[in-house]
Design a protein around this motif. Structure first.
Motif, short mmCIF file in Angstrom:
data_model
loop_
_atom_site.label_atom_id
_atom_site.label_comp_id
_atom_site.label_asym_id
_atom_site.label_seq_id
_atom_site.Cartn_x
_atom_site.Cartn_y
_atom_site.Cartn_z
N UNK A 48 0.91 -1.34 0.06
CA UNK A 48 0.03 -0.02 -0.15
C UNK A 48 0.81 1.22 0.04
N UNK A 49 2.19 0.95 -0.04
CA UNK A 49 3.09 2.31 -0.04
C UNK A 49 2.95 3.05 -0.99
N UNK A 50 2.62 4.41 -0.88
CA UNK A 50 2.63 5.50 -2.03
C UNK A 50 1.45 5.08 -3.10
N UNK A 51 0.28 4.27 -2.53
CA UNK A 51 -0.49 3.87 -3.68
C UNK A 51 -1.24 4.96 -4.47
N UNK A 52 -1.65 5.90 -3.65
CA UNK A 52 -2.33 7.40 -4.16
C UNK A 52 -1.45 7.86 -5.44
N UNK A 53 -0.18 7.86 -5.46
CA UNK A 53 0.83 8.42 -6.39
C UNK A 53 0.93 7.28 -7.59
N UNK A 54 0.12 5.87 -7.26
CA UNK A 54 0.69 4.96 -8.26
C UNK A 54 1.97 4.39 -8.28
N UNK A 55 2.69 4.53 -7.08
CA UNK A 55 4.16 3.99 -6.88
C UNK A 55 4.28 2.94 -5.90
N UNK A 56 3.24 2.34 -5.74
CA UNK A 56 3.40 0.81 -4.96
C UNK A 56 4.03 -0.28 -5.79
N UNK A 57 4.18 -1.46 -5.23
CA UNK A 57 5.03 -2.43 -5.69
C UNK A 57 4.01 -2.77 -6.80
N UNK A 58 2.80 -3.10 -6.42
CA UNK A 58 1.98 -3.82 -7.68
C UNK A 58 1.90 -3.19 -8.54
N UNK A 59 1.76 -1.73 -8.56
CA UNK A 59 1.65 -1.00 -9.86
C UNK A 59 2.81 -0.97 -10.65
N UNK A 60 3.84 -0.38 -9.98
CA UNK A 60 5.19 -0.12 -10.75
C UNK A 60 5.87 -1.65 -11.26
N UNK A 61 5.55 -2.82 -10.65
CA UNK A 61 6.12 -4.08 -10.89
C UNK A 61 4.84 -4.84 -11.89
N UNK A 62 3.78 -4.12 -11.95
CA UNK A 62 2.76 -4.85 -12.75
C UNK A 62 2.26 -6.10 -12.36
N UNK B 58 -8.62 6.19 4.78
CA UNK B 58 -7.39 6.53 5.38
C UNK B 58 -6.52 6.79 3.94
N UNK B 59 -5.49 7.66 4.40
CA UNK B 59 -4.34 7.59 3.42
C UNK B 59 -3.35 6.60 3.84
N UNK B 60 -2.52 6.20 2.79
CA UNK B 60 -1.56 5.11 2.77
C UNK B 60 -0.61 5.30 4.05
N UNK B 61 -0.38 6.80 4.61
CA UNK B 61 0.60 7.08 5.53
C UNK B 61 -0.29 6.91 6.73
N UNK B 62 -1.52 7.32 7.06
CA UNK B 62 -2.42 7.08 7.91
C UNK B 62 -2.66 5.35 8.22
N UNK B 63 -2.71 4.79 7.18
CA UNK B 63 -2.63 3.26 7.41
C UNK B 63 -1.62 2.59 8.17
N UNK B 64 -0.42 3.35 7.56
CA UNK B 64 0.76 2.78 8.17
C UNK B 64 0.97 3.09 9.65
N UNK B 65 0.45 4.34 10.11
CA UNK B 65 0.36 4.63 11.45
C UNK B 65 -0.51 3.80 12.21
N UNK B 66 -1.67 3.71 11.74
CA UNK B 66 -2.74 3.15 12.55
C UNK B 66 -2.41 1.37 12.60
N UNK B 67 -1.55 0.96 11.84
CA UNK B 67 -1.04 -0.37 11.84
C UNK B 67 -0.26 -0.62 12.87
N UNK B 68 0.25 0.37 13.71
CA UNK B 68 1.15 0.12 14.65
C UNK B 68 0.67 -0.25 15.98
#
Length: 442
Positions: A2-16, A267-277
């Protein structure tokens, strides 16, 4: 994922990667791990365990760093397979039996297992921070995460070669001869490994506690025979069921807590990361407290039953509660009940085997291998692998919850069965005027 998913820079998107390809890659790790777990444990029983653990750390760290180069699905598949091969055998169950008494193992394995929830907590912080340097140095945030994780792990792996002692009978670099003898005598109070002789020295009695120069070769016929004996022991299969279920639930937390949090609200990806803690922190706290209590009261079964039941309740709250706060509370309860069950179950498995190190390596390797089928089920069939179950994931949650009740039932059966064997040993001791056999920890 889910990292940087809003910008389309997550692993799934960039690696197809599609969702199905992601699940295949996650599952391939466990296929490799299952196949190589028992062989890796047997090797550790015959070589310097400190060196073997260091080898595991260094090789998996190299693969982790290489994951930053993923640009196609087959890259992901290959690296996940290699990660499973190189990580197999890392569980500290065998190593702890070399240095600690049976009623001390749970807290030691618990401290080691804390790395899971603690890494999840720090991983959330690191993930949130790394997302802020997305595209810096021509690397996406997820690539930075793999590079940083791999580099740090290599450093710790190399340090392990010099820092981690091997066995009480060979760790002369850390301990003098009198200290080594004291450790062996201390362990002998429960293992009957050493008895005083007429010459005033202590001698090892238990097979497998032999001098390292007399050690058998790896994969000898005796070792393979020990593996077959463990496979034929029905109690080992009860431990497999006991360990299978919390591994499946803990894997769900390890992989899917960010996804679960994301589906609880918007939530945004950063909020998800913080709420996962917080779930990871609470789970880690419960691991530390309950494994120490288990050793303190010399009990495994009731603690596992209590944790498993709490985990089921948490999954039910997460699934059926309507307020967002209540669902998040359910996730906290799930973490607090699930995480301690994993080290408690493995410690009980290691406690159960009274034989030599090969017996412990075989039993714990078999149990760990079978348990990782639970991780396979989780990655392929639950959460992201069960698209129709989104967004509440009620089916996935309740399958995990039911599995935790199965763990509680297995613990209850083992507690009563091993208790019966203890009573039989007590009767035999009365007849033999005290045989000094170590009782099973219940």
């Amino acid at each position: 994922m889910t990292m940087n998913k809003q910008a389309g820079h997550d692993l799934a998107t960039t690696a197809g990667l599609t969702a199905q390809e992601n699940n295949i890659g996650l599952g391939l790790f466990y296929v490799a791990y299952i196949l190589f777990e028992v062989p890796s444990n047997l090797i550790m029983a015959r070589v310097n365990p400190a060196f073997w653990i260091a080898r595991i750390m260094i090789t998996w760290s190299i693969v982790t760093g290489c994951m930053a180069a993923i640009s196609a699905p087959w890259h992901f598949y290959l690296l996940r397979v290699l990660l499973g091969i190189f990580e197999a055998g890392f569980w500290p169950a065998l190593y702890t039996t070399l240095w600690y008494k049976p009623n001390e193992i749970s807290s030691r394995i618990g401290v080691t297992y804390l790395a899971g929830p603690v890494s999840g907590a720090f991983g959330g912080l690191i993930s949130a921070a790394v997302q802020l340097i997305d595209t810096k140095g021509n690397l996406y945030g997820w690539q930075w995460l793999f590079v940083i994780s791999g580099t740090l792990s290599i450093i710790f792996g190399i340090a392990t070669i010099w820092v981690l002692p091997s066995r009480p009978e060979t760790s002369k670099r850390f301990l003098v001869e009198e200290e080594l003898l004291l450790i062996r005598q201390r362990l002998a109070t429960t293992e009957d490994e050493i008895t005083p002789s007429n010459d005033g020295h202590s001698h090892q009695q238990q097979e497998g506690a032999r001098h390292p120069t007399e050690r058998k070769s790896v994969f000898s016929s005796a070792d393979l025979g020990e593996v077959r004996r463990q496979i034929a022991d029905y109690k080992v299969w009860l431990f497999c069921v006991l360990y299978f279920t919390p591994v499946m639930a803990a894997t769900s937390l390890g992989y899917f807590v960010p996804r679960i949090v994301q589906e609880i609200g918007s939530y945004t990806s950063i909020q998800v990361s913080l709420m996962s803690i917080p779930p990871y922190v609470f789970g880690g706290l419960m691991v530390y407290v309950l494994t120490r209590c288990s050793d303190r009261f010399q009990d495994r079964g009731w603690f596992i039953i209590g944790c498993s039941t709490a985990s089921f309740v948490g999954f039910a709250i997460l699934s059926f509660a309507k307020p967002l706060g209540a669902r998040y509370f359910g996730l906290m309860v799930v973490a607090g009940g699930t995480y301690p069950t994993v080290p408690l179950s493995m410690a009980w498995t290691a406690n159960y085997k009274k034989g030599n190190s090969v017996a412990v390596a075989s039993a714990t390797g078999i149990v760990s291998s079978v348990a990782n089928f639970g991780a396979l089920i989780c990655t392929f069939a639950l959460y992201s692998g069960w698209t129709a179950d989104a967004p509440r994931y009620v089916g996935s949650n309740m399958i995990n919850g039911a599995a935790m009740l199965l763990a509680a039932a297995s613990a209850l059966i083992l507690k009563f069965r091993l208790g019966k064997l203890n009573r039989q040993m007590e009767e035999e001791e009365d007849v033999a005027d005290g045989s000094g056999k170590r009782k099973y920890l219940l």
